[in-house]
Write a protein that holds these residues in place. Structure first.
Motif, short mmCIF file in Angstrom:
data_model
loop_
_atom_site.label_atom_id
_atom_site.label_comp_id
_atom_site.label_asym_id
_atom_site.label_seq_id
_atom_site.Cartn_x
_atom_site.Cartn_y
_atom_site.Cartn_z
N THR A 85 15.26 8.31 30.09
CA THR A 85 14.43 7.29 29.48
C THR A 85 12.96 7.52 29.86
O THR A 85 12.63 8.29 30.77
CB THR A 85 14.84 5.88 29.94
N SER A 86 12.09 6.81 29.14
CA SER A 86 10.65 6.94 29.39
C SER A 86 10.26 6.37 30.75
O SER A 86 9.15 6.64 31.23
CB SER A 86 9.87 6.23 28.28
N THR A 87 11.14 5.61 31.38
CA THR A 87 10.85 5.08 32.72
C THR A 87 11.28 6.05 33.82
O THR A 87 11.14 5.74 35.00
CB THR A 87 11.58 3.73 32.92
N GLY A 88 11.85 7.18 33.43
CA GLY A 88 12.28 8.16 34.41
C GLY A 88 13.74 8.07 34.79
O GLY A 88 14.26 8.92 35.51
N LYS A 89 14.45 7.06 34.30
CA LYS A 89 15.86 6.89 34.62
C LYS A 89 16.69 7.93 33.86
O LYS A 89 16.46 8.19 32.69
CB LYS A 89 16.33 5.49 34.26
N VAL A 90 17.66 8.52 34.57
CA VAL A 90 18.59 9.45 33.96
C VAL A 90 20.01 8.94 34.21
O VAL A 90 20.35 8.58 35.34
CB VAL A 90 18.45 10.87 34.55
N PHE A 91 20.81 8.86 33.16
CA PHE A 91 22.19 8.40 33.32
C PHE A 91 23.09 9.18 32.36
O PHE A 91 22.63 9.79 31.39
CB PHE A 91 22.32 6.89 33.07
N SER A 92 24.38 9.18 32.65
CA SER A 92 25.34 9.96 31.88
C SER A 92 26.08 9.08 30.88
O SER A 92 26.36 7.90 31.15
CB SER A 92 26.35 10.64 32.81
N VAL A 93 26.42 9.66 29.74
CA VAL A 93 27.22 8.98 28.71
C VAL A 93 28.27 9.96 28.20
O VAL A 93 28.16 11.17 28.41
CB VAL A 93 26.35 8.49 27.54
N ILE A 94 29.26 9.40 27.52
CA ILE A 94 30.31 10.23 26.92
C ILE A 94 30.04 10.39 25.44
O ILE A 94 29.78 9.40 24.73
CB ILE A 94 31.69 9.56 27.12
N ALA A 95 30.06 11.63 24.97
CA ALA A 95 30.00 11.87 23.52
C ALA A 95 31.41 11.64 22.98
O ALA A 95 32.32 12.42 23.23
CB ALA A 95 29.54 13.29 23.23
N SER A 96 31.58 10.55 22.25
CA SER A 96 32.93 10.08 21.90
C SER A 96 33.51 10.81 20.69
O SER A 96 33.93 10.19 19.70
CB SER A 96 32.91 8.57 21.66
N PHE A 97 33.53 12.15 20.77
CA PHE A 97 34.21 12.96 19.77
C PHE A 97 35.62 13.22 20.26
O PHE A 97 35.81 13.64 21.41
CB PHE A 97 33.48 14.29 19.55
N GLU A 98 36.62 13.01 19.41
CA GLU A 98 38.01 13.11 19.85
C GLU A 98 38.60 14.51 19.68
O GLU A 98 39.61 14.83 20.30
CB GLU A 98 38.87 12.09 19.11
N ASP A 99 38.00 15.33 18.82
CA ASP A 99 38.59 16.63 18.56
C ASP A 99 37.55 17.56 17.94
O ASP A 99 36.43 17.15 17.63
CB ASP A 99 39.80 16.51 17.63
N ASP A 100 37.96 18.81 17.75
CA ASP A 100 37.05 19.82 17.20
C ASP A 100 36.67 19.53 15.75
O ASP A 100 35.59 19.92 15.30
CB ASP A 100 37.69 21.21 17.31
N VAL A 101 37.58 18.86 15.02
CA VAL A 101 37.26 18.53 13.63
C VAL A 101 36.06 17.59 13.58
O VAL A 101 35.13 17.79 12.79
CB VAL A 101 38.48 17.90 12.93
N GLU A 102 36.06 16.57 14.42
CA GLU A 102 34.94 15.62 14.43
C GLU A 102 33.65 16.32 14.84
O GLU A 102 32.57 16.02 14.30
CB GLU A 102 35.25 14.46 15.37
N ILE A 103 33.74 17.24 15.79
CA ILE A 103 32.55 17.98 16.21
C ILE A 103 32.02 18.83 15.06
O ILE A 103 30.81 18.90 14.80
CB ILE A 103 32.87 18.85 17.44
#
Length: 963
Positions: A928-946
């Protein structure tokens, strides 16, 4: 996309049916003992995989994964080829518009546009939705605001049909009169015959007239929607495999159940199970017939129409064992709501539910289809009732020939898809088994704001009082104690009435969920008959309506003699399709509106549907309850939900005697007797004839037949969308999301209604400004649903729901803050500014983002607003699939984290980089612009969605296949 012949790897399983038909089929039961313990629904998936196995789109490994379901469930992705596709008008029109636009895109890239057409049978129902312009309170009124201008649509010729007496012609078998005579005769009193929705006398199949209200509403509907009807007709002419169900017939899932369902499909000499996907979440209704089917987005539906499979994670299957039988006062709707609440508590989201046990045989097909229809409300993909003797008996009544039924039974037994209570081999193995005793279910309603909040009818009064006291929330209105007994007098039609908290102002027996079940509709009619005979009436200011899903319902209500009594209480048929449930009710009277505003009253709507989110029916009606049709009638007569039916009367008869609900409630035996007499073969035959014959207006409607649709640049209904504007022959590398602003900061349970409204277009909205600038008056706006073929309207309607709660604003309003300027603007206006400034956007949300009905514009709209990603705690699966299908990244907070716990205000900017190689469920870092870094999950379930996301969505992916 060339591939080997489907089924080539399993040709050794092809057998000849051991009956006179000598049809062929894939005998999947020969695959071994693993097959014998598979749930029935998984067996259908397996048969489709075997039959379509080409080593390309469907591999042998996919087949083996399904066969090994017990160990592979939830761990592998499998493709599924449904037998057919069903579109309804609201979501069907953007699908067909996308097809038309894809032809343009393919031509631009040098391909052949004539190759773009559905690869499987595709049915489109034109009038799934209905806007009520006329009801018993407004029969002489002009169409409500939001209706179209008939003069601009082209002058319609009035139907010159005079009411006339239809003699019985001396038939000795006639047990009733076809006279349009006094109240109480079988046909009742009607004013004119509707040529495109005929009712037949059940005794000698002579046409009898329908209420004037239907004629008026259909006249307005045809004029208002002429342009899109012409587009539908062009689609049916130009695209192969497209069949259009003509106007005035009924809504999608009703027609799917009554007319389109095959149960066993027959393609040349090959038999296989019927299956369907479509652009309506209530496709699941056909699960009650033993047909595998569920609702998907318009984008996925288009893929199926183009010969691609639906991709799904091999699901867990929850076995729901039903035991016992319900008591006489419980309707199937009570069973539905009871099962809905139980399954929500258990947690079946993203799973199949399959019913078994002795209690299943106690349920009729209409009971089963009603239960299956509600499965989106408890989050399951589908709710499956395998075919059994009850199913075959029902199909016999609906017109299936004896030979067809015998062939069907032989085939289903051969492949072990026929359920039997005395099954010696035992029940299938399930991921989980839950038990529901039908004896434990009591009569109930659901509300006041959510379908899962079930209230026993015996507790209704105390529960409503508690809601008045509770803080504002899903079960609270926070009305001060000294204000709870306030009464406001109104003058209406020369009489004085009193409104208070709990007063019913809308009562609707609507098209969704319930009218597929003759028992509950007939129970409502019989209760109305007894009420009228007892001298009870509904107060005239209450907006009452009856909008059945098809003419079949009108038929049996008429032939059983109860329709005139419903009419007498104000429940007059207004047309066929979704109406009140999607906010298309006629406006309340000024007297009621002023009283509600003056007393800040919590007034109520009560309807026999399956959606009651706050503000859905009408902005001024804060409490909305779902109930069975007879209870809708009962509460309308009472005039309030603040009543204890056990101790308080509905009203008094002419002698002053108190009349209680138990005095007029029809017995189960009485309902079943009428059902047996009047739900007969002729009804289904009449529906079939009506669909195949069409009607004069539809048959004479002119439409183009060119390969490419001739877009009218002045049109405000049909517009070539901008999804393909930047399409290249090859996909470009994934772009980082840099310094994105938050367009909206939302909480939990944001529904697709909040994201993409389906009702009327507010006069002060961005969509209204767009239409006004093109010379339209508010009377011509129509609804968002009708204008889903125009991306400019739908983009402006995105997040335009007045109940949208954006944390930046702090109150319900379709507004947000444009942070670079600090202005508070309509969501569209803010997004437009961001796009001009080249600033990408994201959305912050809580749990269950995108819950509610499947609605593809809830993904398309944000995409066209410039939204690159949604960051939420959890998603409704269908909506998450839509986001991926349009090219929006679905990001998910890590378990236990959310915007609050991470200290996010939403005023920061967010940056995210994608790796070259994405993988399902990969963890990404956001800065973020405030300098905070956090992790999230890319909610793709399979290679087809990717793969789809890398192409910029499914539409681009499919278009590239043809170019």
């Amino acid at each position: 996309m060339d591939a080997p012949k489907a089924g080539y790897a399993f040709e050794y399983l092809i057998e000849t049916l051991n009956d006179s038909s000598r049809k062929k089929f894939f005998d999947v039961s020969k695959l071994g003992t693993k097959y014998d313990v598979l749930p029935y629904s998984i067996r259908v998936l397996l048969e489709a995989a075997v039959r379509n196995c080409d080593g390309f789109l469907m591999t042998k490994e996919d087949v083996m994964n399904i066969l090994d379901w017990k160990t592979k469930q939830s761990n592998v992705e499998v493709p599924f080829f449904p037998a057919r596709v069903l579109l309804q008008d609201f979501t069907g029109i953007p699908a067909m518009v996308d097809f038309a636009a894809m032809r343009e895109a393919v031509k631009t890239l040098g391909g052949d546009p004539e190759k773009v057409h559905p690869a499987c049978p595709t049915d489109l129902t034109v009038d799934h939705s209905l806007q009520i312009d006329f009801s018993k309170c407004a029969i002489q009124n002009a169409p409500n605001p939001g209706g179209g201008d008939l003069q601009k649509a082209g002058k319609l010729s009035p139907l010159k049909v005079q009411p006339k007496k239809l003699p019985c012609r001396g038939q000795t078998t006639c047990r009733g009169s076809c006279d349009s005579g006094e109240l109480g005769r079988n046909s009742g009193t009607f004013s004119s015959q509707i040529e495109n929705t005929p009712i037949l006398c059940p005794f000698h199949l002579q046409p009898v007239p329908e209420p004037e209200t239907v004629l008026k509403n259909q006249e307005v509907e045809f004029g208002r929607n002429r342009e899109r009807l012409q587009f539908f007709k062009w689609s049916s002419r130009v695209f192969k495999n497209v069949a259009v169900i003509p106007p005035g017939t009924g809504m999608a899932h009703q027609i799917n159940l009554e007319y389109l369902s095959r149960v066993v499909f027959e393609e040349k000499v090959l038999l296989f199970p019927d299956s369907v996907v479509g652009t309506d979440s209530h496709i699941t209704m056909v699960n009650g017939l033993g047909i595998l089917g569920w609702g998907v987005g318009g984008i996925e539906t288009e893929a199926v129409m183009l010969g691609l499979p639906v991709s799904l994670t091999l699901p867990e299957v929850v076995g729901c064992e039903l035991t016992g039988s319900s008591n006489p006062f419980v309707t199937s709707i009570d069973v539905v709501l009871g099962i809905t609440k139980h399954l929500r508590q258990v947690g079946v989201a993203g799973k199949f539910v399959e019913f078994f046990g002795s209690g299943v045989s106690q349920l009729s097909i209409v009971d089963r289809t009603t239960i299956a229809n509600m499965c989106p409300e408890y989050g399951a993909i589908l709710s499956f009732f395998p075919v059994d003797n009850v199913t075959l008996k029902h199909l016999e009544h609906t017109g299936f020939s004896k030979a067809k039924l015998e062939s069907m039974e032989t085939y289903l037994k051969a492949v072990k898809l026929f359920r039997n209570d005395q099954n010696s081999s035992g029940e299938p193995e399930y991921s989980q088994v839950i038990q529901i005793n039908l004896n434990s279910i009591v009569p109930s309603v659901s509300g006041p704001k959510r379908p899962q909040d079930r209230v026993a009818v015996t507790d209704m009064k105390s529960d409503f009082q508690a809601c008045l006291n509770e803080k504002v929330g899903f079960k609270g209105f926070q009305i001060a104690a000294e204000k709870q007994k306030d009464i406001v007098s109104i003058h209406y039609e020369g009489s004085e009435y009193k409104l208070s908290h709990g007063s019913v102002v809308i009562a609707a027996v609507i098209s969704c969920t319930n009218n597929c079940n003759p028992s509950v509709m007939l129970a409502a009619g019989l209760l109305a008959k007894k009420a009228v005979e007892a001298g009870l009436r509904v107060k005239p200011y209450i907006r009452t309506s009856l909008s059945p899903g098809s003419g079949m319902v009108t038929h049996y209500l008429s032939s059983s003699g109860v329709l005139p009594y419903l009419s007498k209480l104000g429940f007059e048929i207004v047309g066929y399709g979704c109406s009140t449930c999607v906010g298309n009710t006629a406006p309340l009277s000024d007297a009621v509106l002023n009283a509600v505003k003056q007393g800040d009253l919590v007034t109520c709507g009560i309807l026999s549907g399956n959606k009651n989110f706050e503000g859905r029916l009408c902005d001024c009606v804060r409490a909305n309850y779902l109930a069975s049709p007879p209870l809708v009638v009962a509460y309308a007569i009472a005039g309030t939900v603040n009543i204890d039916f056990q101790t308080e009367p509905l009203g008094t008869d002419p002698t002053g005697k108190n009349i209680y609900l138990h005095d007029i409630w029809p017995s189960r035996e009485e309902v079943h007797r009428v059902e047996e007499e009047h739900v007969i073969l002729s009804m289904f035959k009449a529906l079939k004839d009506k669909i195949e014959m069409g009607n004069k207006r539809w048959n004479s409607l002119e439409a183009p037949d060119s390969v490419l649709f001739p877009w009218d640049l002045k049109s405000t209904y049909i517009r070539c969308p901008s999804f393909f504007d930047k399409l290249t022959k090859e996909p470009i590398a994934l772009q980082a999301i840099e310094n994105a602003h938050v367009l909206l900061y939302l909480g939990d349970s944001v529904t697709t209604d909040h994201i993409s409204p389906a009702g009327s277009i507010a006069r002060n909205s961005a969509a209204a400004k767009y239409l006004t600038n093109r010379g339209l008056t508010p009377r011509e706006f129509n609804s968002y649903g009708a204008r889903r073929g125009n991306d400019a309207v739908m983009t402006r309607g995105t997040f335009a729901n007045i109940k949208l709660f954006n944390k930046f604003i702090g109150k319900p309003a379709p507004k947000t803050i444009h942070f670079p300027s600090g202005q508070t603007l309509d969501v569209f206006e803010a997004a437009e500014l961001y796009q001009k400034e080249g600033i990408p956007l994201i959305i912050l949300a809580g749990k269950k983002y995108g819950s509610g009905n499947s609605r593809d514009w809830a993904a398309k709209g944000p995409y066209l607003l410039g939204v690159k990603a949604v960051l939420a705690e959890s998603y409704e699966k269908i909506h998450k699939d839509h986001l991926i299908g349009i090219g929006i990244a679905p990001l998910q907070f890590l378990p236990g984290e959310n915007a609050d716990s991470l200290g996010l205000s939403g005023r920061e900017t967010f940056s995210l980089t994608f790796p070259e190689e994405l993988s399902p469920g990969i963890t990404l870092n956001i800065q973020t612009s405030t300098g905070k870094v956090f992790s999230v999950i890319a909610s793709f379930e399979d290679d087809v969605e990717i793969t789809l996301y890398k192409h910029g969505g499914l539409l681009n992916f499919v278009a590239r296949k043809f170019s």
